[in-house]
Motif scaffolding. Sequence first.
Motif, mmCIF file in Angstrom:
data_model
loop_
_atom_site.group_PDB
_atom_site.id
_atom_site.type_symbol
_atom_site.label_atom_id
_atom_site.label_comp_id
_atom_site.label_asym_id
_atom_site.label_seq_id
_atom_site.Cartn_x
_atom_site.Cartn_y
_atom_site.Cartn_z
ATOM 1 N N ASP A 212 -1.271 -19.442 -23.419
ATOM 2 C CA ASP A 212 -0.568 -20.240 -23.395
ATOM 3 C C ASP A 212 -0.943 -21.366 -22.629
ATOM 4 N N ALA A 213 -0.778 -22.455 -22.782
ATOM 5 C CA ALA A 213 -1.324 -23.240 -21.033
ATOM 6 C C ALA A 213 0.094 -24.108 -20.913
ATOM 7 N N ALA A 214 1.342 -23.933 -22.096
ATOM 8 C CA ALA A 214 2.477 -23.824 -21.785
ATOM 9 C C ALA A 214 3.570 -23.277 -20.701
ATOM 10 N N ILE A 215 3.062 -21.629 -20.466
ATOM 11 C CA ILE A 215 3.839 -21.366 -19.938
ATOM 12 C C ILE A 215 2.977 -21.336 -18.339
ATOM 13 N N GLU A 216 4.295 -21.928 -17.921
ATOM 14 C CA GLU A 216 3.783 -22.442 -16.487
ATOM 15 C C GLU A 216 5.071 -21.278 -15.250
ATOM 16 N N THR A 217 5.754 -20.737 -16.002
ATOM 17 C CA THR A 217 6.504 -19.642 -14.697
ATOM 18 C C THR A 217 7.023 -18.144 -15.679
ATOM 19 N N LEU A 218 6.731 -17.245 -14.333
ATOM 20 C CA LEU A 218 6.158 -15.459 -14.958
ATOM 21 C C LEU A 218 7.411 -15.097 -14.527
ATOM 22 N N ILE A 219 8.866 -14.072 -14.937
ATOM 23 C CA ILE A 219 9.400 -14.016 -14.510
ATOM 24 C C ILE A 219 9.304 -12.711 -14.535
ATOM 25 N N ASN A 220 8.839 -11.587 -13.534
ATOM 26 C CA ASN A 220 8.387 -10.181 -13.457
ATOM 27 C C ASN A 220 9.057 -9.359 -13.753
ATOM 28 N N ASN A 221 9.834 -9.118 -14.071
ATOM 29 C CA ASN A 221 11.349 -8.063 -14.167
ATOM 30 C C ASN A 221 11.051 -6.760 -14.749
ATOM 31 N N ALA A 222 10.598 -6.592 -15.844
ATOM 32 C CA ALA A 222 10.820 -5.515 -16.389
ATOM 33 C C ALA A 222 10.044 -3.930 -15.416
ATOM 34 N N GLY A 223 11.484 -3.544 -15.645
ATOM 35 C CA GLY A 223 11.424 -2.457 -14.597
ATOM 36 C C GLY A 223 12.259 -1.062 -15.081
ATOM 37 N N ALA A 224 11.621 -0.123 -14.466
ATOM 38 C CA ALA A 224 12.830 1.522 -14.876
ATOM 39 C C ALA A 224 12.595 1.918 -13.289
ATOM 40 N N THR A 225 14.180 2.830 -12.894
ATOM 41 C CA THR A 225 14.635 3.955 -12.346
ATOM 42 C C THR A 225 14.318 5.590 -12.795
ATOM 43 N N LEU A 226 14.954 6.522 -11.536
ATOM 44 C CA LEU A 226 14.254 7.768 -11.824
ATOM 45 C C LEU A 226 15.426 8.965 -11.397
ATOM 46 N N SER A 227 16.681 9.261 -11.942
ATOM 47 C CA SER A 227 17.404 10.259 -11.105
ATOM 48 C C SER A 227 16.652 11.395 -10.428
ATOM 49 N N GLY A 228 17.492 12.049 -9.308
ATOM 50 C CA GLY A 228 16.915 12.921 -8.775
ATOM 51 C C GLY A 228 16.404 12.930 -7.560
ATOM 52 N N PRO A 229 15.735 14.136 -6.539
ATOM 53 C CA PRO A 229 15.087 13.727 -5.919
ATOM 54 C C PRO A 229 13.365 13.917 -6.419
ATOM 55 N N PHE A 230 12.365 13.381 -5.721
ATOM 56 C CA PHE A 230 11.477 13.706 -6.285
ATOM 57 C C PHE A 230 10.780 14.845 -6.743
ATOM 58 N N VAL A 231 11.325 16.161 -5.819
ATOM 59 C CA VAL A 231 10.821 17.462 -6.262
ATOM 60 C C VAL A 231 11.124 17.347 -7.432
ATOM 61 N N ASN A 232 12.490 16.724 -8.315
ATOM 62 C CA ASN A 232 12.432 17.547 -9.845
ATOM 63 C C ASN A 232 12.141 16.391 -10.484
ATOM 64 N N GLN A 233 11.481 15.346 -10.145
ATOM 65 C CA GLN A 233 11.006 14.360 -11.194
ATOM 66 C C GLN A 233 9.978 15.004 -11.486
ATOM 67 N N ALA A 234 9.294 14.598 -12.902
ATOM 68 C CA ALA A 234 8.219 15.081 -13.499
ATOM 69 C C ALA A 234 6.870 14.716 -13.339
ATOM 70 N N THR A 235 5.896 14.891 -12.961
ATOM 71 C CA THR A 235 4.845 14.083 -12.623
ATOM 72 C C THR A 235 4.710 12.666 -14.232
#
Length: 262
Positions: free
Chosen positions: A79-102
Amino acid sequence: MTARTTVLITGASTGIGATYADRFARRGHDLVLVARDKTRLDILAAHLRDATGVKVDVLPADLTQAGDLAAVEARLREDAAIETLINNAGATLSGPFVNQATDDVARLVALNTTALVRLASAIAPRLAQAGKGAIVNLGSVVGLAPEFGMSVYGATKAFALFLSQGLSLELTPKGVYVQAVLPAGTRTEIWERAGIDVNTLSELMDVNALVDAALVGFDRRELVTIPPLQDAANWEALDSARRGLLADLQQATVAERYRVAN
């Protein structure tokens, strides 16, 4: 008459993405809105069409799924009309690394880094050939501070910053603007999705204030925009110190402190 350009926004159904959609629509840009929740996207798209008269396309996609991600990549390439990409999608995780499922960690990395770089890769060659356009990557101040205790999330946001800085060096000479936006904690649904009670958090920025500040940086063509940073000289000092290391890093000789006496 100049044709209206189009902005593609990921994570557009709510929060930062939906606010970007509102602001760009009011600037007269057509939109492609990407998120998992088609119902919310349809409601937002109808509202923006009625309020601003711009064209709004809805592209439902889960960017952690290869097929959905490929569909968004194809739209960016074709789509040549698209001249701007806003890369906004994201997520986070709660808790410490050792408690986060792989598997949860892997999904977070897939969304925050793999999807981000694949979408940038899909649009960048076309923008560079055209000699115009913009890529905006949403990072976080957490990517600057392991002390905040969000190891995987922070690492993905450090990736977003590094990628933005590297792409800026490559693409600015070709006429393409790349901006990294580093919010602090912002009042959006990302916290609830991670199982974090937003009411337990302090000093959350209003999403409207965050996006409006990011757009000030966008209009000024800042390379890195940090809306919560009160003294810009602090970032400039940090970045200057980093660049000051470059000559020292390009050495064939081992540093004296690492030499072992025989």
